[in-house]
Design a protein around this motif. Structure first.
Motif, PDB file in Angstrom:
ATOM      1  N   LEU A  91      23.398  -4.365  46.910  1.00 21.29           N
ATOM      2  CA  LEU A  91      23.268  -3.441  48.009  1.00 21.29           C
ATOM      3  C   LEU A  91      21.314  -3.137  48.550  1.00 21.29           C
ATOM      4  O   LEU A  91      20.656  -3.063  49.266  1.00 21.29           O
ATOM      5  CB  LEU A  91      24.135  -2.321  48.619  1.00 21.29           C
ATOM      6  CG  LEU A  91      25.784  -2.865  49.104  1.00 21.29           C
ATOM      7  CD1 LEU A  91      26.423  -1.732  49.294  1.00 21.29           C
ATOM      8  CD2 LEU A  91      25.127  -3.475  50.310  1.00 21.29           C
ATOM      9  N   SER A  92      21.242  -2.618  46.499  1.00 22.82           N
ATOM     10  CA  SER A  92      20.275  -2.009  46.356  1.00 22.82           C
ATOM     11  C   SER A  92      19.060  -2.839  46.179  1.00 22.82           C
ATOM     12  O   SER A  92      17.690  -3.379  47.022  1.00 22.82           O
ATOM     13  CB  SER A  92      20.362  -1.514  44.836  1.00 22.82           C
ATOM     14  OG  SER A  92      21.117   0.118  44.890  1.00 22.82           O
ATOM     15  N   ALA A  93      19.717  -4.366  45.717  1.00 23.51           N
ATOM     16  CA  ALA A  93      18.833  -5.364  45.898  1.00 23.51           C
ATOM     17  C   ALA A  93      18.184  -5.610  47.654  1.00 23.51           C
ATOM     18  O   ALA A  93      16.663  -6.000  48.147  1.00 23.51           O
ATOM     19  CB  ALA A  93      18.884  -6.280  44.914  1.00 23.51           C
ATOM     20  N   GLN A  94      19.132  -5.130  48.469  1.00 20.08           N
ATOM     21  CA  GLN A  94      18.786  -5.542  49.969  1.00 20.08           C
ATOM     22  C   GLN A  94      18.502  -4.376  50.447  1.00 20.08           C
ATOM     23  O   GLN A  94      18.193  -3.964  51.976  1.00 20.08           O
ATOM     24  CB  GLN A  94      20.000  -5.614  50.606  1.00 20.08           C
ATOM     25  CG  GLN A  94      20.803  -7.252  50.157  1.00 20.08           C
ATOM     26  CD  GLN A  94      20.216  -8.273  50.331  1.00 20.08           C
ATOM     27  OE1 GLN A  94      19.460  -8.118  51.757  1.00 20.08           O
ATOM     28  NE2 GLN A  94      20.236  -9.307  49.479  1.00 20.08           N
ATOM     29  N   GLY A  95      18.199  -2.820  49.705  1.00 16.62           N
ATOM     30  CA  GLY A  95      17.147  -2.270  50.133  1.00 16.62           C
ATOM     31  C   GLY A  95      18.155  -0.567  50.709  1.00 16.62           C
ATOM     32  O   GLY A  95      17.240   0.872  51.143  1.00 16.62           O
ATOM     33  N   LEU A  96      19.781  -1.665  50.748  1.00 16.18           N
ATOM     34  CA  LEU A  96      20.048   0.223  51.439  1.00 16.18           C
ATOM     35  C   LEU A  96      20.035   1.152  50.174  1.00 16.18           C
ATOM     36  O   LEU A  96      19.536   1.354  48.778  1.00 16.18           O
ATOM     37  CB  LEU A  96      21.944  -0.600  50.925  1.00 16.18           C
ATOM     38  CG  LEU A  96      22.789   0.582  51.545  1.00 16.18           C
ATOM     39  CD1 LEU A  96      22.287   0.730  53.441  1.00 16.18           C
ATOM     40  CD2 LEU A  96      24.195  -0.335  51.608  1.00 16.18           C
ATOM     41  N   ARG A  97      19.892   2.421  51.116  1.00 17.17           N
ATOM     42  CA  ARG A  97      19.949   3.487  50.122  1.00 17.17           C
ATOM     43  C   ARG A  97      21.247   3.987  48.875  1.00 17.17           C
ATOM     44  O   ARG A  97      22.221   4.432  50.142  1.00 17.17           O
ATOM     45  CB  ARG A  97      19.378   4.960  50.852  1.00 17.17           C
ATOM     46  CG  ARG A  97      17.429   4.682  51.402  1.00 17.17           C
ATOM     47  CD  ARG A  97      16.786   5.610  51.864  1.00 17.17           C
ATOM     48  NE  ARG A  97      17.829   5.664  52.939  1.00 17.17           N
ATOM     49  CZ  ARG A  97      18.586   5.246  54.395  1.00 17.17           C
ATOM     50  NH1 ARG A  97      17.034   4.267  54.128  1.00 17.17           N
ATOM     51  NH2 ARG A  97      18.867   6.278  55.131  1.00 17.17           N
ATOM     52  N   LEU A  98      21.525   4.417  48.052  1.00 15.14           N
ATOM     53  CA  LEU A  98      23.464   4.508  47.730  1.00 15.14           C
ATOM     54  C   LEU A  98      22.622   5.988  46.777  1.00 15.14           C
ATOM     55  O   LEU A  98      21.846   6.349  46.069  1.00 15.14           O
ATOM     56  CB  LEU A  98      23.409   3.459  46.910  1.00 15.14           C
ATOM     57  CG  LEU A  98      23.535   2.176  47.064  1.00 15.14           C
ATOM     58  CD1 LEU A  98      23.964   0.805  46.174  1.00 15.14           C
ATOM     59  CD2 LEU A  98      24.350   1.959  48.084  1.00 15.14           C
ATOM     60  N   ALA A  99      24.263   6.577  47.343  1.00 18.45           N
ATOM     61  CA  ALA A  99      23.997   7.802  45.931  1.00 18.45           C
ATOM     62  C   ALA A  99      25.658   7.190  44.969  1.00 18.45           C
ATOM     63  O   ALA A  99      26.131   6.547  45.233  1.00 18.45           O
ATOM     64  CB  ALA A  99      24.624   8.932  46.985  1.00 18.45           C
ATOM     65  N   PRO A 102      20.165   6.653  43.258  1.00 18.62           N
ATOM     66  CA  PRO A 102      20.169   5.042  43.232  1.00 18.62           C
ATOM     67  C   PRO A 102      19.402   4.284  41.843  1.00 18.62           C
ATOM     68  O   PRO A 102      19.383   3.451  41.341  1.00 18.62           O
ATOM     69  CB  PRO A 102      19.777   4.739  44.344  1.00 18.62           C
ATOM     70  CG  PRO A 102      18.336   6.207  44.023  1.00 18.62           C
ATOM     71  CD  PRO A 102      19.692   6.731  43.294  1.00 18.62           C
ATOM     72  N   ASP A 103      18.923   5.768  40.585  1.00 25.55           N
ATOM     73  CA  ASP A 103      18.120   4.837  39.890  1.00 25.55           C
ATOM     74  C   ASP A 103      18.133   5.885  38.055  1.00 25.55           C
ATOM     75  O   ASP A 103      17.421   6.035  37.609  1.00 25.55           O
ATOM     76  CB  ASP A 103      16.579   4.989  40.261  1.00 25.55           C
ATOM     77  CG  ASP A 103      16.580   6.371  40.373  1.00 25.55           C
ATOM     78  OD1 ASP A 103      17.282   7.359  40.444  1.00 25.55           O
ATOM     79  OD2 ASP A 103      14.952   6.071  41.841  1.00 25.55           O
TER      80      ASP A 103
END
Length: 182
Positions: A25-33, A56-57
């Motif tokens: 999902l991160s690779a698709q640009g979705l913002r995660l927490a 995310p990082d």
């Protein structure tokens, strides 16, 4: 409100699926927490060795207290989990999804990621949580019937979130499975 949980009889399987889902999902640009666990790649390491990556990082935090080579059990570093939860809280405001590696002993006691899960649900941010059998009763009490089971497979998680199956088969080389098979 979207509140899902993953369980698996296979040790570490739900953590692997959550980590892979986060990577895709991160690779698709979705913002995660949230936070996902990455097991140590050292074959000589202890089975409890693992790191918790704040989404995310980062940062990446050592999840278990080092007990030495002769140790038979595991001791989670509660401070690392609390630090991860505090770091993850900084990213909740712009997140499209909260992922919590495990509803563990701290969460069963109302600590760790519990306040962040509650805040995400109040903000109508979807939440995915890994749950093990030991803490299932405490999780069910906390969830009060609001959480739904999700099959511990990446494709099933993506489908539950409403993402196209193509994401699940995307060739993203830095997923935990890709690293393990390399």
């Amino acid at each position: 409100m979207r509140f899902g949980y993953l369980m698996s009889e296979e040790r570490g399987a739900a953590s692997l699926v959550l980590a892979e889902t986060a990577t895709l999902l991160s690779a698709q640009g979705l913002r995660l927490a949230g936070a996902v666990q990455f097991s140590a790649a050292d074959p000589e390491g202890h089975p409890c060795d693992g790191d918790l990556k704040v989404l995310p990082d980062g940062p990446v935090l050592q999840l278990s207290q080092p007990l030495g080579q002769g140790a038979r059990g595991c001791r989670m570093d509660a401070g690392a989990v609390e630090t991860a939860a505090a770091e993850a809280a900084r990213h909740l405001g712009d997140a499209a999804l909260l992922i919590v590696n495990k509803f563990g002993k701290l969460e069963a006691g109302g600590h760790g990621f519990v306040p962040l899960i509650a805040e995400a649900l109040e903000r109508d941010i979807p939440v995915l949580v890994g749950v093990n059998g030991l803490n299932r009763g405490a999780f069910e009490s906390f969830a009060a019937g609001l959480a739904e089971p999700v099959l511990a497979e990446t494709g099933a998680v993506l489908a539950w979130l409403g993402y196209a199956p193509a994401i699940a088969s995307a060739n993203v080389p830095n997923t935990p499975r890709a690293r393990a098979s390399a």
